[in-house]
Scaffold this active site. Sequence first.
Site, PDB file in Angstrom:
ATOM      1  CG  HIS A 103      -1.783   1.160   1.366  1.00 19.41           C
ATOM      2  ND1 HIS A 103      -1.428   2.254   2.129  1.00 19.41           N
ATOM      3  CD2 HIS A 103      -2.975   1.450   0.800  1.00 19.41           C
ATOM      4  CE1 HIS A 103      -2.382   3.164   2.039  1.00 19.41           C
ATOM      5  NE2 HIS A 103      -3.333   2.694   1.241  1.00 19.41           N
ATOM      6  CB  CYS A 113      -3.101  -0.407 -15.766  1.00 18.60           C
ATOM      7  SG  CYS A 113      -4.191  -1.679 -15.132  1.00 18.60           S
TER       8      CYS A 113
END
Length: 868
Positions: free
Chosen positions: A439, A816
């Site tokens: 994260h 992506c």
Amino acid sequence: MKAQEIIRDPNEAVIGLDAGDALRDAVFGRRAWKLAQLTALGLPVPAGFALSFGCVREIGAGGAMPALPDLGPPGRLHALRSSPGARAWSGPDALLDIGIGEAAIGALTERLGEAAALDRYRRFIAAFAHAVHGLDPEVFGSGREPGDAAGLRVRIADMLDVFASRCGTAFPQAPKDQLEAAARALARAWQGATARILREARGAPPDAGLGLIVQEMAPGTRAGPDGEGAIQTVDSRSGAPAFEGDFWRFETGYGRALGPRTRLALRDGAAEGGGGGPTLAEIAPDALSALGDACARIARGLGDAYRIAFVLQGGAVAILDAVPVRRNARAAVRIAVDLAKVGAIDRDQALLRIEPLSLVEHLHPQIDPAARRDVFGTGLGASPGAATGRLVFTAEAAQAAAARDEETILARVETSPEDIRGMHSARGVLTMRGGMTSHAAVIARGIGLPCVVGARELKLDAARRSLIAPDGRVFREGALVTLDGTRGEVMAGAPAMIAPELGGAFSELLDWADAARDLGVRANADTPGEARAARGFRVDGIGLCRTEHMFFAAERVGVMREMILAETEEARQAALDRLLPMQRADFVEIFEIMRGLPVTIRLLDPPLHEFLPGGPEEIAEFAAVTGLAAEVVTARARDLAEINPMLGMRGVRLGVVMPAIYAMQARAVFEAAIAVNRDARAPVVPEIMIPLVSANREVELVKARIDAVASAVEAEQDARLAYKLGVMVETPRAALRAGDLAASSAFLSFGTNDLTQMTYGLSRDDAGRFMRDYVNLGLFAEDPFRSLDLEGVGELMLIAASRGRARNPALTLGLCGEHGGDPPSVRFSKLAGFDYVSCSPFRVPIARLAAAQASLLVRAPAVSDDGA
Ligand code: PEP
Ligand code: MG
């Protein structure tokens, strides 16, 4: 001495330095090749000839000496130098002044004066004895040297006696004999075991050859000024035009180590040299301008900026060597662009010359290379650049400090979505856990924040708000620390920094890259700020807008939680109705920023429990605000908890099971697009992307629902909508079944983070624990979350691409995942025929250059002049 005067061996053992391209570096060595090139450019290179690798090998092994050219009349001196295949491999030291003997003294005396000529003779005897016979100069006795001619004559006679008795042979007086003996000695020295080990340690192959160069020397004259120096006409740190280098003036015209010398600056304000005395520009202005011209001529002729080694003889310049200017990443860009502008290289060469990743040095603050680094911890360099700030341990502390205009470094064991605002407030982020796609790493890259993750040797003591280094040092809250997110280092204090630089040569090079590339580069941008940054980096669109990040803001997460915890469909819809305008406003803003470009919105992806309140305090707070009982909230959160959430109810599975969420998001996208496109300026074409698909039936179901929302919005708004629907390929099954997916999708976008995770069965959040060991042990060539695993994940992608395109030739293919900003992965995407890559905004320049290079791959890559 002209090439044609030289007696050539049939194998070209000996060749003149004016032989141009015939003097190949693979046969005569790098320095000889360079001198031939400089000679061919018409520069004042002392005449001479070169001996080939084969010839030197032969004489080193005791073979016959080839016929060497005549060394000219007495008094003409020569230098013998090494010319290995690459500069880094070194070679035996040069021997200067070959040709000095009794017969030369007369001619030298005329030029230098008798004492200087004899002193030079004396020094040569010692140097020759050392180079050829390994004699320590001490054997000739030390102590004060006589300064006058008579004393020197006595001293030389003594030395010749010592030479004869120690070497068993008289000192050779004939220049030819001196040269042959010296050449043989250098050839033998190259073949010695120590020399071989040393050069092999520097990367030389076992059979590396040595060439030799013999060049005329012009001994100093009393006409002055004499000396030697080095010059370059670009600044090594910025690449901007500037004189750099130094000059050593020979006070007595003797040459290096042969007499007193004084260091002079090239001119006032030059970056090196000088002790406040006269400058070279003052004592020899013509020489300085000739040197400047020579640098320009070499740059045009050899296609790079060079640093020239030169001597000055009575004010006349002779060039001895030229090596490419040392340069940092920023200077490399400026130099390449300037060379292309003057036509020394073409734009493609300039593009191919720059390592795409080196552009990070332009994008972010960097620690000054000269600054001292007090490193107390290391981890993975997850987001490049450097930042200094006071240590804080909570997102709230980072936000509070930002409100007071204080700069902070946020240290966490790992970050979670609630930390995002704190991350935005901090200058840098440090985590003890996590890998390249954790994260913290993903968010930091997105906002261009320096970040080090997985610094496992550091202990974070949350209770005492301190960080304990392996060396025992304790850094408490408020301590000044610096992160280097490029190298993955954590330092004490505030080393000097260099600011980013995005204009000038950098932006010019990227304009050229855009003209050269045919692979699109989009950005992964979730917020208007990121979209703006991406647009600033001139992206071709947004390839991934992760909508979940829009719901973590304090004023939204509560509504999101209400939606998740709703007991009835009505209650859920009521919460979604409140989220709709917020979501629509997000899209309006992003669409406005990205006008005229595609924007790919990904529908909600993460498991819902990520949005729920964490500890008892948060639960109590939420319960108080919503009027729900804390136990109810806890129980509901428990219901939603999953054993393996990354493989649980996330991605399209959420969309299937809770259709109202995707319906709200699709509506927000469509209403925003219609609102923005009412204005006649460049319209935006939204692309809706479904995450974590594994079967086409999922797509068909979601597509039908989204199309229905589109029709409804069109009817309500009396407007036509143009949009595309696509699928993320991020499970191995989706890759294998890409043919089916392509039937219902306008585009497929490879989510290589999850695809890597699922192909390896390797948790992207936990891989940091062992990734370094795996890479160090050679089990993985690279962290596959950083650089695409071409063999495994890459093969799946190729299968997907070919099956997808076979079914739907108009299918758009993109990538992506975080790999979109990794140059080898960009190259792969181009070779695989994809239409675009999408990466963090701050990776966009790197991807643009990498994409240009990939498009230029068909042409021969530029050769660099490092000789290796
Ligand atoms: C991916 O998995 O590669 C991706 C882009 O999605 P995310 O990182 O949000 O899971
Ligand atoms: Mg994913």
